[in-house]
Design a protein around this motif. Structure first.
Motif, short mmCIF file in Angstrom:
data_model
loop_
_atom_site.label_atom_id
_atom_site.label_comp_id
_atom_site.label_asym_id
_atom_site.label_seq_id
_atom_site.Cartn_x
_atom_site.Cartn_y
_atom_site.Cartn_z
N PHE A 17 0.82 -1.21 0.00
CA PHE A 17 0.00 0.00 0.00
C PHE A 17 0.85 1.26 0.00
N TRP A 18 2.01 1.18 0.67
CA TRP A 18 2.85 2.37 0.73
C TRP A 18 3.55 2.60 -0.60
N LEU A 50 1.15 4.26 -2.72
CA LEU A 50 0.99 5.67 -2.36
C LEU A 50 2.12 6.50 -2.94
N ILE A 83 1.73 6.86 -6.65
CA ILE A 83 0.66 7.81 -6.97
C ILE A 83 1.16 9.23 -6.75
N TYR A 120 -5.35 -7.69 -4.26
CA TYR A 120 -6.50 -7.16 -3.53
C TYR A 120 -6.15 -5.84 -2.85
N ILE A 121 -4.97 -5.81 -2.22
CA ILE A 121 -4.57 -4.58 -1.52
C ILE A 121 -4.36 -3.45 -2.53
N MET A 166 -7.49 -1.94 -3.70
CA MET A 166 -8.08 -1.00 -2.74
C MET A 166 -7.44 0.38 -2.85
N VAL A 167 -6.11 0.42 -2.92
CA VAL A 167 -5.43 1.72 -2.93
C VAL A 167 -5.76 2.47 -4.21
N ILE A 169 -4.64 -11.63 4.10
CA ILE A 169 -5.24 -10.33 4.38
C ILE A 169 -6.77 -10.46 4.40
N THR A 215 -1.26 -2.14 6.99
CA THR A 215 -2.16 -2.22 5.85
C THR A 215 -3.61 -2.08 6.29
N PHE A 270 -4.35 1.40 7.40
CA PHE A 270 -4.38 2.27 6.23
C PHE A 270 -5.72 2.14 5.51
N LEU A 271 -6.19 0.91 5.38
CA LEU A 271 -7.45 0.69 4.66
C LEU A 271 -8.66 1.13 5.47
N LEU A 328 -0.72 6.70 8.31
CA LEU A 328 -0.78 6.66 6.85
C LEU A 328 -2.21 6.66 6.33
N SER A 368 -3.37 9.50 4.33
CA SER A 368 -2.64 9.87 3.13
C SER A 368 -3.53 10.19 1.94
N GLU A 369 -4.78 9.70 1.95
CA GLU A 369 -5.63 10.04 0.82
C GLU A 369 -5.89 11.55 0.75
N LEU A 421 -2.74 13.20 -0.38
CA LEU A 421 -2.49 13.14 -1.82
C LEU A 421 -3.15 14.31 -2.53
N ILE A 434 2.90 11.24 3.90
CA ILE A 434 3.00 9.89 3.34
C ILE A 434 4.40 9.33 3.51
#
Lengths: 346, 300
Positions: free
Chosen positions: A155-156, A159, A162, A267-268, A271-272, B144, B234, B237-238, B253, B256-257, B260, B268
């Motif tokens: 996920f990082w 990020l 992005i 999957y992760i 999501m991001v 996960i 993770t 974060f989600l 984190l 972070s959205e 961004l 971030i």
């Protein structure tokens, strides 16, 4: 029926039985775990209206959604319906679960599938490169960089990519699977795939490349390599024709058991990047207690993983006959001992 | 006895003889390949997190509403986040929780793994088969997803709850290893004798078996600290793990959205870099424990 066919049949039957039992247990665990959740599944179907419902209405709603009665009974009901192809409706989308999923399955397979083969293709190349120049400066640098990349959570990494490519340089899109209204435009799809794919590949690449590198290093210490070199076969030829060929069964069995790792990464990443695939859907359904959806997604994931395992096994049997022989030997022994028992009894 | 240094065949051993410890043996503690740099960095981070009260200029939970989203520099060493909290303070304060979750869930998963693996390793073929099939089924679900389901089912959004969930979903790999190790040593005489003398399961397990296979699973245990920290961050974060109020590297984190959108890179990058550096140090230690092989020359 001769013995040979019997052995084949026994192997097929055993494999099928294992698949069915695995999926059954999987669905059972998910079912119970999700039903024990404290959240209110009605909230995801009816929204805020839930709070104004009378007890009678609630009961009615429970019955309508198949949430009434004791949990084991519910499970049996669900299983019966599932066998006839009816997986129920999604509480959140209020449509048939399968139709919600089918729209997104392709997206996930595109991302996960390409990512999967790209990861292993690159891993093999990298492993050969490193093993070829063992302990050279290139090998060391690649090993170090590889260890660092394998420590970065998906996920990082997403990020950061992005931040760089979408926010700062504005080169690539940061979310979705295609631009609005361009679902059939392959160019748009490819553009949207670049970043997620990079993350999926990068975050798994070194783990497998390192494994293969070490396996190759073991291989080049075998005596046949010395013999081949002494016969005057070039380094390159020995590496590709002998060593790589010998680690192929290992590669394929690693591929088979790592389907779920790549799927997890996918999957992760989905999501991001808010990529409309199975991954986003499963997180959503877990969050909103969308039971029917959750069940189907787990079963679908399980089936993909198990099928991956079986394909891997079959392919490596094709490459390395010894494995098959060993497996068949086991079945053969079983049948023989069974016959002996029958003979004794008769 | 075995600690005594090797004596040269021709060394004269007199009345006042004292064995001299050779320089090469003194250095055994830091043997070849020990990742000294990673260990020091990890220790620094650990101490920073343990004694975070001493180095925090601000209360990490306090939201300074007039200093929201400040870039690093000025009064705030690492800037402030979108809620106006000081990132430098949060790093150390949150790191403590992140590392704690990593260690606690590893303790839980290792305990389950050791007990489960030993039961499977000591029992007969049928039970062993069933137990191993079960772990394979669990292993076939992406972990996960398993954690997300558990989290949805139990709904525990606190440090303890998350650790338990990560712990009880992450034991399968170690359990398989323990099982194969136990099968190797289960018919040794000392196990048999201990059982004959009336040693219970737990006694045999922790007195005789664990010390024997500990070194071979140590690497996996260290790596499981790593994956637990990754899972926690993770999840947080989600938005399924810890809420923003409970500060960890992961929950930092989760902002972070928003970051961004405003291009605030420090929100971030800084927690992420700390996370990655910690994970890297743990990995180096783990790889050291796994031991190196291939010392000979290749034939190619």
């Amino acid at each position: 029926m001769n013995l040979r066919n019997k052995v084949m049949l026994a192997a097929v039957l055993r494999k099928t039985a294992i698949i069915l039992i695995s999926i059954l247990i999987l669905s059972f665990i998910t079912f119970f775990m999700s039903r024990m959740a404290p959240g209110d599944p009605l909230a995801s179907y009816y929204g805020d209206r839930v709070e104004r419902m009378s007890p009678v209405e609630r009961e009615h709603a429970y019955e309508r959604l198949g949430l009434d009665g004791p949990i084991p009974e519910q499970y049996v009901k669900w299983l019966g319906a599932a066998f006839s192809g009816d997986f129920g409706i999604s509480f959140k989308y209020k449509q048939d679960v399968l139709s919600v999923i089918s729209g997104r399955l392709l997206n996930t397979f595109l991302l996960g599938g390409i990512g999967f083969f790209l990861t292993f293709g690159l891993a093999l190349l990298l492993a050969v490169f490193c093993a070829y120049r063992e302990n050279s400066i290139f090998d060391r640098i690649i090993c170090r960089v590889g260890t660092v990349t394998s420590c970065i959570p998906e996920f990082w990494l997403s990020l950061v990519l992005i931040l760089l490519f979408s926010v700062m340089w504005r080169l690539l899109p940061s979310s979705g699977a295609y631009a609005i209204g361009k679902s059939n435009d392959p160019g748009s799809r490819i553009l949207h795939l670049i970043l997620p794919l990079t993350v999926v590949v990068l975050s798994h690449l070194w783990y497998y490349a390192y494994m293969l590198r070490n396996r190759l290093l073991e291989e080049i210490r075998q005596e046949y390599v010395l013999l081949a070199r002494a016969k005057g076969i070039s380094k390159r030829k020995v590496m590709w024709k002998h060593c790589v060929r010998n680690i192929l069964p290992t590669l394929i069995s690693i591929m088979a058991i790592s389907v779920n790792h790549i799927l997890e990464g996918t999957y992760i990443v989905e999501m991001v990047f808010s990529y409309p695939g199975i991954g986003t859907l499963s997180f959503e359904s877990a969050k909103y207690h969308d039971y029917n959806m959750l069940m189907v997604l787990t079963v679908v994931t399980g089936i993909v993983v198990i099928i991956g395992n079986i394909i891997g096994q079959t392919v490596s049997e094709r490459i390395d006959r010894r494995m098959k022989a060993k497996d068949h030997m086991k079945d053969l022994m079983e049948i023989v001992s069974h016959r002996e028992m029958m003979d004794d009894a008769g | 006895m075995q600690d005594r240094p090797v004596i040269d065949d021709f060394e004269i051993v007199g009345e006042n003889y004292r064995p001299t410890v050779r320089a090469s043996e003194k250095k055994k503690l830091i043997s070849k390949g020990f990742p000294l740099f990673s260990a020091i960095v990890l220790l620094l981070i650990l101490f920073g997190c343990l004694f975070c009260e001493l180095i925090m200029p601000y209360d990490p939970a306090r939201m300074l509403l007039d200093e929201v989203n400040r870039a690093p520099g000025g009064g705030h060493f690492f800037g402030t986040d979108t809620l106006g909290r000081d990132i430098w303070s949060m790093i150390w304060y949150g790191g403590r929780k992140s590392l704690f979750i990593g260690i606690l869930s590893t303790v839980i998963s290792s305990f389950i793994a050791i007990v489960y693996g030993t039961i499977s390793g000591l029992s007969g073929d049928t039970l062993d088969n069933i137990l191993m099939r079960f772990t394979e089924i669990l292993l076939s679900i992406p972990s996960i997803l398993l954690i997300v389901f558990m989290q949805a089912a139990l709904g525990q959004r606190n440090v303890l709850g998350i650790s338990v969930i990560i712990g009880i979903t992450g034991w399968m790999g170690i359990a398989k290893m323990v099982r194969s190790e136990v099968r190797k040593i289960r018919s040794e005489d000392y196990v048999l004798i201990s059982k004959m003398m009336g040693g219970g399961f737990m006694h045999v397990l922790f007195k005789h078996l664990v010390p024997n296979f500990m070194s071979s699973i140590m690497f996996m245990i260290v790596m499981s600290i790593r994956s637990a920290i990754i899972s926690e961050s993770t999840l947080s974060f989600l938005g399924i793990g810890l809420p923003v109020e409970i500060i960890t590297w992961g929950s930092m984190l989760s902002l972070s959205e928003k970051a961004l959108l405003t291009g605030s890179w420090w929100i971030i990058l800084i927690p992420g870099v700390f996370l990655v550096v910690t994970l890297l140090c743990i990995t180096d230690l783990g790889n050291y424990l796994r031991g190196s092989y291939n010392s000979s020359e290749g034939n190619l």
